[in-house]
Design a protein around this motif. Sequence first.
Motif, PDB file in Angstrom:
ATOM      1  N   GLN A   1       0.816  -1.215   0.000  1.00 50.43           N
ATOM      2  CA  GLN A   1       0.000   0.000   0.000  1.00 50.43           C
ATOM      3  C   GLN A   1       0.853   1.271   0.000  1.00 50.43           C
ATOM      4  O   GLN A   1       0.485   2.274  -0.601  1.00 50.43           O
ATOM      5  CB  GLN A   1      -0.920   0.003   1.219  1.00 50.43           C
ATOM      6  N   ARG A   2       1.998   1.202   0.693  1.00 55.71           N
ATOM      7  CA  ARG A   2       2.817   2.402   0.868  1.00 55.71           C
ATOM      8  C   ARG A   2       4.194   2.291   0.216  1.00 55.71           C
ATOM      9  O   ARG A   2       5.027   3.170   0.399  1.00 55.71           O
ATOM     10  CB  ARG A   2       2.999   2.696   2.363  1.00 55.71           C
ATOM     11  N   TRP A   3       4.455   1.245  -0.526  1.00 60.54           N
ATOM     12  CA  TRP A   3       5.782   1.078  -1.109  1.00 60.54           C
ATOM     13  C   TRP A   3       5.725   0.343  -2.437  1.00 60.54           C
ATOM     14  O   TRP A   3       4.791  -0.393  -2.728  1.00 60.54           O
ATOM     15  CB  TRP A   3       6.703   0.326  -0.149  1.00 60.54           C
ATOM     16  N   ARG A   4       6.748   0.580  -3.214  1.00 56.69           N
ATOM     17  CA  ARG A   4       6.949  -0.092  -4.492  1.00 56.69           C
ATOM     18  C   ARG A   4       8.449  -0.302  -4.660  1.00 56.69           C
ATOM     19  O   ARG A   4       9.230   0.632  -4.471  1.00 56.69           O
ATOM     20  CB  ARG A   4       6.396   0.769  -5.621  1.00 56.69           C
ATOM     21  N   LEU A   5       8.851  -1.519  -4.989  1.00 50.89           N
ATOM     22  CA  LEU A   5      10.267  -1.841  -5.100  1.00 50.89           C
ATOM     23  C   LEU A   5      10.543  -2.484  -6.453  1.00 50.89           C
ATOM     24  O   LEU A   5       9.969  -3.520  -6.787  1.00 50.89           O
ATOM     25  CB  LEU A   5      10.697  -2.782  -3.972  1.00 50.89           C
ATOM     26  N   LEU A   6      11.407  -1.840  -7.225  1.00 52.61           N
ATOM     27  CA  LEU A   6      11.767  -2.319  -8.549  1.00 52.61           C
ATOM     28  C   LEU A   6      13.093  -3.065  -8.481  1.00 52.61           C
ATOM     29  O   LEU A   6      14.050  -2.600  -7.846  1.00 52.61           O
ATOM     30  CB  LEU A   6      11.895  -1.148  -9.525  1.00 52.61           C
ATOM     31  N   LEU A   7      13.160  -4.211  -9.124  1.00 47.94           N
ATOM     32  CA  LEU A   7      14.392  -4.979  -9.261  1.00 47.94           C
ATOM     33  C   LEU A   7      15.003  -4.648 -10.611  1.00 47.94           C
ATOM     34  O   LEU A   7      14.341  -4.772 -11.650  1.00 47.94           O
ATOM     35  CB  LEU A   7      14.101  -6.475  -9.161  1.00 47.94           C
ATOM     36  N   GLY A   8      16.257  -4.209 -10.608  1.00 51.78           N
ATOM     37  CA  GLY A   8      16.909  -3.903 -11.863  1.00 51.78           C
ATOM     38  C   GLY A   8      17.930  -2.803 -11.721  1.00 51.78           C
ATOM     39  O   GLY A   8      18.277  -2.371 -10.614  1.00 51.78           O
ATOM     40  N   ASP A   9      18.417  -2.334 -12.846  1.00 54.16           N
ATOM     41  CA  ASP A   9      19.463  -1.323 -12.936  1.00 54.16           C
ATOM     42  C   ASP A   9      18.846   0.072 -12.864  1.00 54.16           C
ATOM     43  O   ASP A   9      18.004   0.431 -13.685  1.00 54.16           O
ATOM     44  CB  ASP A   9      20.202  -1.516 -14.261  1.00 54.16           C
ATOM     45  N   SER A  10      19.273   0.883 -11.895  1.00 53.90           N
ATOM     46  CA  SER A  10      18.727   2.234 -11.744  1.00 53.90           C
ATOM     47  C   SER A  10      18.948   3.083 -12.984  1.00 53.90           C
ATOM     48  O   SER A  10      18.151   3.972 -13.274  1.00 53.90           O
ATOM     49  CB  SER A  10      19.349   2.932 -10.529  1.00 53.90           C
ATOM     50  N   CYS A  11      20.035   2.839 -13.709  1.00 55.07           N
ATOM     51  CA  CYS A  11      20.281   3.596 -14.939  1.00 55.07           C
ATOM     52  C   CYS A  11      19.116   3.437 -15.915  1.00 55.07           C
ATOM     53  O   CYS A  11      18.812   4.345 -16.689  1.00 55.07           O
ATOM     54  CB  CYS A  11      21.569   3.130 -15.606  1.00 55.07           C
ATOM     55  N   GLU A  12      18.459   2.278 -15.880  1.00 46.77           N
ATOM     56  CA  GLU A  12      17.347   2.008 -16.780  1.00 46.77           C
ATOM     57  C   GLU A  12      15.996   2.244 -16.121  1.00 46.77           C
ATOM     58  O   GLU A  12      15.098   2.860 -16.696  1.00 46.77           O
ATOM     59  CB  GLU A  12      17.431   0.569 -17.295  1.00 46.77           C
ATOM     60  N   ARG A  13      15.836   1.784 -14.888  1.00 46.74           N
ATOM     61  CA  ARG A  13      14.512   1.782 -14.282  1.00 46.74           C
ATOM     62  C   ARG A  13      14.073   3.166 -13.813  1.00 46.74           C
ATOM     63  O   ARG A  13      12.874   3.441 -13.728  1.00 46.74           O
ATOM     64  CB  ARG A  13      14.435   0.760 -13.164  1.00 46.74           C
ATOM     65  N   LEU A  14      15.020   4.054 -13.526  1.00 47.42           N
ATOM     66  CA  LEU A  14      14.636   5.422 -13.194  1.00 47.42           C
ATOM     67  C   LEU A  14      13.931   6.113 -14.362  1.00 47.42           C
ATOM     68  O   LEU A  14      13.098   6.997 -14.159  1.00 47.42           O
ATOM     69  CB  LEU A  14      15.866   6.236 -12.789  1.00 47.42           C
ATOM     70  N   THR A  15      14.243   5.687 -15.577  1.00 55.62           N
ATOM     71  CA  THR A  15      13.621   6.318 -16.750  1.00 55.62           C
ATOM     72  C   THR A  15      12.129   6.007 -16.826  1.00 55.62           C
ATOM     73  O   THR A  15      11.399   6.671 -17.569  1.00 55.62           O
ATOM     74  CB  THR A  15      14.305   5.851 -18.042  1.00 55.62           C
ATOM     75  N   GLU A  16      11.659   5.013 -16.068  1.00 63.28           N
ATOM     76  CA  GLU A  16      10.241   4.652 -16.059  1.00 63.28           C
ATOM     77  C   GLU A  16       9.418   5.584 -15.173  1.00 63.28           C
ATOM     78  O   GLU A  16       8.184   5.579 -15.243  1.00 63.28           O
ATOM     79  CB  GLU A  16      10.071   3.210 -15.570  1.00 63.28           C
ATOM     80  N   LEU A  17      10.076   6.374 -14.316  1.00 60.36           N
ATOM     81  CA  LEU A  17       9.359   7.201 -13.347  1.00 60.36           C
ATOM     82  C   LEU A  17       8.949   8.531 -13.970  1.00 60.36           C
ATOM     83  O   LEU A  17       9.626   9.063 -14.852  1.00 60.36           O
ATOM     84  CB  LEU A  17      10.243   7.463 -12.122  1.00 60.36           C
ATOM     85  N   ASP A  18       7.841   9.062 -13.485  1.00 60.08           N
ATOM     86  CA  ASP A  18       7.329  10.330 -13.993  1.00 60.08           C
ATOM     87  C   ASP A  18       8.227  11.489 -13.585  1.00 60.08           C
ATOM     88  O   ASP A  18       8.795  11.503 -12.481  1.00 60.08           O
ATOM     89  CB  ASP A  18       5.911  10.583 -13.475  1.00 60.08           C
ATOM     90  N   THR A  19       8.329  12.478 -14.442  1.00 57.34           N
ATOM     91  CA  THR A  19       9.058  13.703 -14.146  1.00 57.34           C
ATOM     92  C   THR A  19       8.377  14.451 -12.993  1.00 57.34           C
ATOM     93  O   THR A  19       7.143  14.468 -12.895  1.00 57.34           O
ATOM     94  CB  THR A  19       9.110  14.597 -15.397  1.00 57.34           C
ATOM     95  N   ASP A  20       9.176  15.033 -12.092  1.00 61.29           N
ATOM     96  CA  ASP A  20       8.664  15.830 -10.963  1.00 61.29           C
ATOM     97  C   ASP A  20       7.687  15.036 -10.094  1.00 61.29           C
ATOM     98  O   ASP A  20       6.647  15.563  -9.669  1.00 61.29           O
ATOM     99  CB  ASP A  20       7.971  17.105 -11.473  1.00 61.29           C
ATOM    100  N   SER A  21       8.028  13.789  -9.807  1.00 60.34           N
ATOM    101  CA  SER A  21       7.110  12.944  -9.036  1.00 60.34           C
ATOM    102  C   SER A  21       7.635  12.569  -7.655  1.00 60.34           C
ATOM    103  O   SER A  21       6.891  12.043  -6.831  1.00 60.34           O
ATOM    104  CB  SER A  21       6.810  11.654  -9.813  1.00 60.34           C
ATOM    105  N   VAL A  22       8.911  12.834  -7.363  1.00 61.46           N
ATOM    106  CA  VAL A  22       9.550  12.407  -6.119  1.00 61.46           C
ATOM    107  C   VAL A  22       9.738  13.618  -5.207  1.00 61.46           C
ATOM    108  O   VAL A  22      10.172  14.682  -5.642  1.00 61.46           O
ATOM    109  CB  VAL A  22      10.911  11.739  -6.412  1.00 61.46           C
ATOM    110  N   ASP A  23       9.411  13.446  -3.925  1.00 54.73           N
ATOM    111  CA  ASP A  23       9.529  14.545  -2.968  1.00 54.73           C
ATOM    112  C   ASP A  23      10.897  14.614  -2.301  1.00 54.73           C
ATOM    113  O   ASP A  23      11.361  15.690  -1.927  1.00 54.73           O
ATOM    114  CB  ASP A  23       8.442  14.404  -1.898  1.00 54.73           C
ATOM    115  N   LEU A  24      11.542  13.466  -2.118  1.00 54.09           N
ATOM    116  CA  LEU A  24      12.853  13.410  -1.475  1.00 54.09           C
ATOM    117  C   LEU A  24      13.539  12.129  -1.902  1.00 54.09           C
ATOM    118  O   LEU A  24      12.891  11.085  -2.001  1.00 54.09           O
ATOM    119  CB  LEU A  24      12.703  13.431   0.057  1.00 54.09           C
TER     120      LEU A  24
END
Length: 302
Positions: A18-41
């Motif tokens: 409910q409060r978390w999501r955990l991706l397995l993989g390379d951050s160089c690639e998987r960060l590109t899946e996240l929306d722009t301006d979506s992270v607070d910290l």
Amino acid sequence: MTTETYDATYLTGEDSGQRWRLLLGDSCERLTELDTDSVDLSVCSPPFAQLYNYSPSPRDLSNSRSRGEFFEHYRYIIREQLRVTRPGRVAAIHVADITMQKVMHGTIGLTDFSGEVVQAFVDEGWIFDGRVTIDKDPQAQAIRTKSHSLLFVTKDRDSTMLRPALPDYLLKFRKPGDNPIPVKSDVSNEEWIAWARPVWLGIRETNTLNVRAASDDADERHICPLQLDFIARCIRLWSAPGELVLSPFAGIGSEGHVAIETGRRFLGIELKPSYWRTATANLRAAEDAALAPDLLSELAAA
């Protein structure tokens, strides 16, 4: 829900609560899946270049063949962190300087890894906004690292080779732009008086999540979870309850554990499958503990 796909030597997957999501993989690639301006910290401790090896994967930053190659790869992550972070919001990065060894470098000394990380973030568009020194116990460090620079025998033989214990550092970066939603911190005035000092005292080196369950005999190299005290100070200072905390190097889920415990949401990415599996268990346990009082209150009110 858990999904996994396997492609030769690289495993990807995802698990969530409910409060978390955990991706397995390379951050160089998987960060590109996240929306722009979506992270607070974002709070994380990146691999320290050429210091520890965390896995045999060629995608692992700790396996870079040189410092230059390390930063070439790390800059992709720094750049994506900037993109996904909301304007005016913070990236809290845990680092330490790295020793030079006689057998590897021909001399004994230090390299300014923390300074190189600052320069890399600034080059990618972040605003460097602060540095905190994390106090360390020199005797505990001497016992753990066997560093000749901290030993009594070195003091008695030739004290020119002595140096202070190596601290950790918190590097604070801010994304350019105005923060559209001010953070109303729950940090007390007394806490802020202590935490506003340039040196943080009271960060307990042993206050970490249990690492034993993350062991993988096939490729285990090193586990060094971030102290929960350190994470809690960053999260409480620079985010509000309900906001999203990111870690591109989630490890066994330490940042997520504290984020959930303090009423935030968490999004993490981890490359190593054994760490990822342990992190999912830790995050699920943290969420169960966080939700338990609410369930008890609902039962009492029924």
